[in-house]
Design a protein around this motif. Structure first.
Motif, PDB file in Angstrom:
ATOM      1  N   ARG A   1       0.835  -1.199   0.000  1.00 51.57           N
ATOM      2  CA  ARG A   1       0.000   0.000   0.000  1.00 51.57           C
ATOM      3  C   ARG A   1       0.872   1.253   0.000  1.00 51.57           C
ATOM      4  NH1 ARG A   1      -5.120  -0.140   1.241  1.00 51.57           N
ATOM      5  NH2 ARG A   1      -4.884  -2.027   2.510  1.00 51.57           N
TER       6      ARG A   1
ATOM      7  N   SER B   1       0.457   5.520   0.174  1.00 52.72           N
ATOM      8  CA  SER B   1      -0.426   6.661   0.410  1.00 52.72           C
ATOM      9  C   SER B   1       0.327   7.939   0.084  1.00 52.72           C
ATOM     10  CB  SER B   1      -0.899   6.686   1.871  1.00 52.72           C
ATOM     11  OG  SER B   1      -1.677   5.540   2.166  1.00 52.72           O
ATOM     12  N   GLU B   2      -0.272   8.774  -0.773  1.00 51.40           N
ATOM     13  CA  GLU B   2       0.331  10.044  -1.186  1.00 51.40           C
ATOM     14  C   GLU B   2      -0.777  11.091  -1.295  1.00 51.40           C
ATOM     15  OE1 GLU B   2       3.454  10.637  -1.616  1.00 51.40           O
ATOM     16  OE2 GLU B   2       4.396   8.664  -1.834  1.00 51.40           O
TER      17      GLU B   2
ATOM     18  N   GLY C   1      -3.343  13.434  -2.970  1.00 53.07           N
ATOM     19  CA  GLY C   1      -4.018  13.332  -4.257  1.00 53.07           C
ATOM     20  C   GLY C   1      -3.935  14.637  -5.026  1.00 53.07           C
TER      21      GLY C   1
ATOM     22  N   ALA D   1       1.699   7.918  -6.334  1.00 52.84           N
ATOM     23  CA  ALA D   1       1.470   6.706  -5.546  1.00 52.84           C
ATOM     24  C   ALA D   1       1.490   5.472  -6.440  1.00 52.84           C
ATOM     25  CB  ALA D   1       0.142   6.811  -4.807  1.00 52.84           C
TER      26      ALA D   1
ATOM     27  N   SER E   1      -6.816   5.195  -8.364  1.00 48.76           N
ATOM     28  CA  SER E   1      -7.846   6.197  -8.110  1.00 48.76           C
ATOM     29  C   SER E   1      -9.169   5.761  -8.731  1.00 48.76           C
ATOM     30  CB  SER E   1      -7.419   7.543  -8.682  1.00 48.76           C
ATOM     31  OG  SER E   1      -7.630   7.596 -10.083  1.00 48.76           O
TER      32      SER E   1
ATOM     33  N   GLU F   1      -4.772   8.706  -4.089  1.00 50.14           N
ATOM     34  CA  GLU F   1      -4.297   8.983  -2.741  1.00 50.14           C
ATOM     35  C   GLU F   1      -3.868   7.691  -2.051  1.00 50.14           C
ATOM     36  OE1 GLU F   1      -7.615  10.923  -0.946  1.00 50.14           O
ATOM     37  OE2 GLU F   1      -6.994  12.918  -1.643  1.00 50.14           O
ATOM     38  N   ASP F   2      -4.490   6.601  -2.490  1.00 48.25           N
ATOM     39  CA  ASP F   2      -4.180   5.296  -1.906  1.00 48.25           C
ATOM     40  C   ASP F   2      -4.084   4.289  -3.054  1.00 48.25           C
ATOM     41  OD1 ASP F   2      -3.999   3.505   0.581  1.00 48.25           O
ATOM     42  OD2 ASP F   2      -5.614   2.538  -0.527  1.00 48.25           O
TER      43      ASP F   2
ATOM     44  N   ALA G   1      -2.885   0.339  -4.100  1.00 45.96           N
ATOM     45  CA  ALA G   1      -2.640  -0.926  -3.405  1.00 45.96           C
ATOM     46  C   ALA G   1      -2.536  -2.076  -4.395  1.00 45.96           C
ATOM     47  CB  ALA G   1      -3.751  -1.205  -2.398  1.00 45.96           C
TER      48      ALA G   1
END
Length: 453
Positions: free
Chosen positions: A217, A219-220, A222, A233, A313, A321-322, A324
């Motif tokens: 995972r 996370s950055e 957005g 990300a 996204s 933003e996440d 995975a």
């Protein structure tokens, strides 16, 4: 055989085929989300079984565990360690797209020995359930009764690794049962899985790999995709996935693989026979060779890891933003989930990528490939499949049987089907099917096994 006897056998076989077709018509698809599961199909199948197998239900006692897992008991003639024979009647989804025949129609094509029954679950694993109950139906009509208790465990949520199987094991343990033999899905009679070996192999699982779902995972912040940062990300995640792909787990020929190769060595041609007979010298280079081959040979000699799902996204013009990636890990016996996850962390080597274990089960215990129970199983295989060489192996998938290791030292994984590579490829895929002679041979196998229990 008299003409009347021959006619009777043909009628029995045709009835057995029709019962399998009936079971395939129930769309018993198990899903992780209970509300998305059509439980009415499961209930309908359970309600249909007594009518399909009336003699079997006269001699078997049935109870339901965890709602819809059927646990049958065939009382034996005398006290002793029981046997447990497993199948599951839930199946993976099939929407029919791309199928030659509808997945829940139970259609039959061909003539004579070329007849084929099509449908989701034909191999995995309503074909085994039907052959088990069919064997009891046959033996009950003959007045047979097993020496010791036999349990039939028909699971309803094996495909989603639900809690029903552990509940059955807990129930049997509370009643003091310690089965001498547990038999579930796994190996089959196959060809072409080992280089240089041309005879059919009856591969019997003496253990199964552990399984873990690991999520990578990132996370950055957005934002708008028109103004991306230097590293997004998804880019960081892609880099981690690429590193993981370049760093597979180490390969080795373990004790079970050594037994397997020793068993096949006399049936291998040169130079493979010499390689399999001299593993003290050839073990390491052979492991490396099998690992490079990929697929089944590689899975035999190492823990495997495969990225199966990616998420970014929700829109094409929005920065994730996440991000995975789900990694499906199959942990080889002799290793651990902790060791496998440590390998993944070292391969990714990026503090910005979180490595999370979502679900994990350790490899099973290894049952002996020798002794009374192994010999009983091997003798049954030899009776029905005399052309095959019986060999142990580590099952690459997961099954309900792993839970039985808590109460039994004799847990094995073998489906009595002779399968081609093309047929094996339909498991969890389109056009799942079984040849009628293969299915009827499985029924003969289960009848022969029950006579030995």
């Amino acid at each position: 055989m008299t003409q009347a006897a021959g006619t009777g056998a043909a009628a029995e076989q045709e009835a057995a085929v029709e019962r399998l077709r009936a079971l395939l018509r129930f769309p018993t698809v198990s899903r992780i989300e209970p509300d998305a599961t059509d439980w009415a199909a499961f209930d309908a199948l359970l309600e249909a079984l007594p009518g399909l197998y009336p003699r079997a239900h006269e001699v078997l006692d049935r109870e339901l565990v965890a709602g819809r897992t059927a646990l049958y008991r065939w009382p034996g003639r005398e006290a002793g360690q029981p046997a447990v024979l497993l199948a599951h009647y839930d199946v993976v989804p099939a929407d029919g797209e791309g199928w030659t025949h509808p997945p829940f129609a139970g259609e039959v094509t061909g003539e004579g020995t070329d007849r084929v029954v099509w449908g989701r679950g034909a191999l995995d694993m309503k074909g085994v359930l039907a052959s088990l109950l069919g064997a009891v139906e046959r033996l009950a009509a003959q007045g047979f009764r097993p020496r010791h208790d036999v349990y039939l465990h028909f699971g309803h949520e094996e495909e989603i690794a639900g809690p029903a199987a552990p509940a059955v094991v807990s129930l049997l343990r509370s009643r003091g049962a310690r089965p001498r033999l547990v038999l579930d899905e796994g190996g089959a009679v196959v060809e072409g899985i080992l280089p240089g070996v041309r005879v059919p192999l009856a591969v019997v699982g003496v253990a199964e790999k552990g399984i873990a779902t690991v999520v990578l995972r990132v996370s950055e912040p957005g934002g708008h995709a028109a103004m991306p940062p230097r590293v997004t990300a998804t880019a960081r995640l892609a880099r981690a996935v690429a590193r993981l792909d370049r760093h597979p787990h180490p390969a080795r020929v373990d004790a079970t693989m050594r037994r397997m190769l020793a068993a096949v060595a006399p049936h291998a041609g040169p130079p493979h026979r010499w390689v399999y007979e001299n593993l003290r010298v050839t073990g390491r280079p052979l492991a490396a060779l099998l690992a490079r081959a990929g697929g089944v040979p590689a899975a035999f000699v190492r823990t495997t890891q495969a990225v199966t799902q990616l998420r970014g996204s929700a829109a094409p013009n929005v920065l994730a933003e996440d991000a995975a990636a789900a990694v499906n890990v199959r942990v080889a016996p002799g290793s651990t989930v902790e060791a496998a996850v440590g390998h993944i962390r070292r391969a990714v080597r990026d503090a910005g990528v979180a490595v999370e274990v979502v679900q994990a089960t350790e490899p099973s215990a290894v049952s002996p490939a020798e002794g009374e129970v192994w010999n009983l199983l091997s003798a049954t295989v030899a009776e029905v499949f005399p052309e095959a060489v019986v060999v142990p192996y580590v099952m690459l998938q997961a099954s309900d049987s792993r839970h039985y290791c808590a109460i039994s030292d004799g847990v094995y994984r073998f489906q009595p089907f002779d399968l081609t590579a093309e047929e094996r490829a339909t498991l969890h895929a389109r056009d799942e099917r079984i040849r009628v002679p293969t299915y009827l041979r499985a029924l003969d196998f289960h009848a022969a096994l029950l006579r030995r229990l």
